[in-house]
Motif scaffolding. Structure first.
Motif, short mmCIF file in Angstrom:
data_model
loop_
_atom_site.label_atom_id
_atom_site.label_comp_id
_atom_site.label_asym_id
_atom_site.label_seq_id
_atom_site.Cartn_x
_atom_site.Cartn_y
_atom_site.Cartn_z
N SER A 9 0.85 -1.20 0.00
CA SER A 9 0.00 0.00 0.00
C SER A 9 0.88 1.24 0.00
CB SER A 9 -0.94 0.02 1.21
OG SER A 9 -0.21 -0.03 2.43
N TYR A 13 -3.35 6.09 -1.41
CA TYR A 13 -4.05 5.41 -0.31
C TYR A 13 -3.47 5.92 1.01
CZ TYR A 13 -6.13 1.62 2.41
OH TYR A 13 -6.86 0.90 3.32
N THR A 14 -4.31 6.07 2.02
CA THR A 14 -3.84 6.56 3.31
C THR A 14 -4.02 5.49 4.39
OG1 THR A 14 -6.00 7.59 3.74
CG2 THR A 14 -4.29 8.98 2.78
N SER A 15 -2.99 5.31 5.19
CA SER A 15 -3.03 4.35 6.29
C SER A 15 -1.81 4.60 7.16
CB SER A 15 -3.01 2.91 5.78
OG SER A 15 -1.75 2.60 5.21
N TYR A 42 -2.67 2.99 -8.57
CA TYR A 42 -4.03 3.36 -8.22
C TYR A 42 -4.62 4.17 -9.37
CZ TYR A 42 -2.56 2.10 -3.49
OH TYR A 42 -2.07 1.43 -2.40
N ASN A 62 -12.31 -3.78 0.15
CA ASN A 62 -11.76 -2.55 0.71
C ASN A 62 -11.72 -1.46 -0.37
OD1 ASN A 62 -10.42 -0.53 2.05
ND2 ASN A 62 -8.65 -1.77 2.63
N GLY A 64 -11.00 1.65 -2.53
CA GLY A 64 -9.85 2.55 -2.54
C GLY A 64 -8.52 1.85 -2.44
N TYR A 65 -8.55 0.57 -2.03
CA TYR A 65 -7.32 -0.21 -1.89
C TYR A 65 -7.13 -1.05 -3.14
CZ TYR A 65 -3.82 -3.09 0.54
OH TYR A 65 -2.67 -3.73 0.93
N THR A 66 -5.90 -1.22 -3.60
CA THR A 66 -5.66 -2.06 -4.77
C THR A 66 -4.66 -3.17 -4.43
OG1 THR A 66 -3.83 -0.71 -5.61
CG2 THR A 66 -6.06 -0.12 -6.34
N ARG A 208 -8.81 5.14 10.09
CA ARG A 208 -9.65 4.47 9.11
C ARG A 208 -10.95 4.01 9.78
NH1 ARG A 208 -9.99 -0.85 7.24
NH2 ARG A 208 -10.48 -1.03 5.01
N LYS A 264 -12.03 11.77 4.29
CA LYS A 264 -10.57 11.90 4.13
C LYS A 264 -10.20 13.36 3.91
CE LYS A 264 -9.94 7.30 2.16
NZ LYS A 264 -9.50 6.51 0.99
#
Length: 384
Positions: A9, A13-15, A42, A62, A64-66, A208, A264
């Protein structure tokens, strides 16, 4: 040093994992090292210098997640030309495994940061969750034992890996906080943006909006808090798969006007939210560190958090915040105490700012660089 980062990731993407990679990359680059990132692509992903993107597919559970396809005909010549000194992976899956394969092929040290308690995320698997949990634990253990060094953000997670059967070298290095960025931010931005009265006390959550963050517990607690303190409101910063369910819960509780979902945000707006709030509240029981707690402390926020895994090392109980059990009444009591006692809030705020400096991003990056050097020296002496 030339460092190759392999991650499942990355931006946009934010985490917490992405933030950790961002912070360490920035600091290591400022220290004169060359950092190259290998990450998923992305939609509408901008080209970046020193970032290699893999073709990816949307994750089914999920948004937005790839998921990266861990293959590219361009990768081999790219890796060969870079002449990497070390490979640092941030996942035991997909690109993490690809990075491990190249580290072995090149004969260079392999480092893995154990960011996530993966076995605590099996709720995203529709069937066979207990079997999946056990398989995940074994997979993580075996992957760790194939690395030259495993980084954990907190000591309690290092102990957790030991109990799982990890016998590789383990070092504890938390993700550092860019403390300076919280000094000159705008404390009035949050109230102005969302039209919050000056008299209201703002409880803040950043993260999240997923099941693992235990936000349904947070909303249940806030229902009681607001009953006691009508001048309080709750601001939830972030997005995620549980957002609509949480909004429905707020509506059923009659708290729609008292709970703000920001979605976000750009990083500077998030910082402004931190510095504009009064208390940080956090109920997640799956954190390896709880990076947002360190950020809250850098903004001078006292923290009330459920004591679980890495969070227990991020709050100095009774000094810069409170740690509680996963008990709603206990959680509510500590927040109520801080809301009522202004002097206690101010005292904890000062201590929070002071303690945040102990994990500054520059200091933790220096420790990571030292670990890299020790591995390179060990590899050199072993081959010589």
């Amino acid at each position: 040093m030339k460092i190759g980062i392999f991650t499942d990731s990355y931006l946009p993407y934010t985490s917490g994992v992405v933030k950790s990679i961002e912070v360490f990359t920035r600091e290591l680059t400022d220290m004169g090292h060359d950092v190259y990132i290998f990450a998923p692509s992305y939609p509408k992903c901008a080209k970046e210098n020193r970032v290699f993107r893999f073709a990816s597919l949307p994750a089914p559970t999920n948004p937005g997640y790839t998921l990266a396809i861990p293959f590219s005909i361009r990768l081999k010549p790219v890796i060969r030309n870079l002449k990497l000194d070390i490979i640092h992976v941030h996942s035991p899956f997909l690109l993490g495994r690809l990075g491990a394969k190249y580290a072995k092929r090149l004969g260079i040290p392999l480092v893995f940061t154990f960011h996530t308690l993966y076995d605590q995320y099996v709720h995203y698997v529709p069937l066979g969750q207990e079997i999946t949990r056990e398989i995940t634990r074994r997979l993580c253990r075996d992957f760790c034992n194939g690395c030259d060094m495993v980084i954990t953000p907190t000591g309690i997670i290092a102990k957790h890996l030991e109990e799982l059967g990890v016998n590789a070298r383990v070092e504890t290095i938390p993700t550092g906080i860019e403390v300076e960025k919280f000094i000159n931010s705008n404390p009035g931005w949050l109230r102005q943006k969302y039209n919050i009265d000056r008299e209201k006390k703002i409880l803040l959550f950043v993260g999240r909006l997923g099941v693992e963050k235990n936000i349904h517990f947070l909303l249940e607690a806030f229902k009681e808090i607001h009953h006691r303190s009508a001048d309080s409101c709750l601001v939830l910063v972030g997005g995620g798969p549980e957002e609509e369910k949480l909004k429905k819960q707020a509506k059923v509780s009659g708290l729609t006007e008292k709970i703000i979902f920001t979605g976000k945000m750009p990083w500077q707006d998030v910082v402004n939210c931190y510095v504009g709030a009064d208390i940080f509240v956090f109920a997640s029981v799956t954190e390896t560190q709880g990076l947002v707690i360190g950020e809250a402390k850098a903004a001078g926020l006292p923290v009330v958090a459920v004591k679980a895994f890495g969070v227990s090392e991020m709050v100095e109980d009774g000094k810069d915040g409170f740690l509680t059990g996963e008990d709603r009444d206990e959680f509510v009591e500590k927040i109520a105490l801080l809301l009522k006692d202004r002097l206690l809030r101010e005292k904890m705020s000062l201590k929070a700012r002071e303690n945040a400096w102990h994990i500054s991003s520059r200091g933790t990056a220096k420790k990571l660089a030292d670990c890299y050097r020790s591995l390179l020296e060990w590899k050199k002496s072993a081959s010589g």
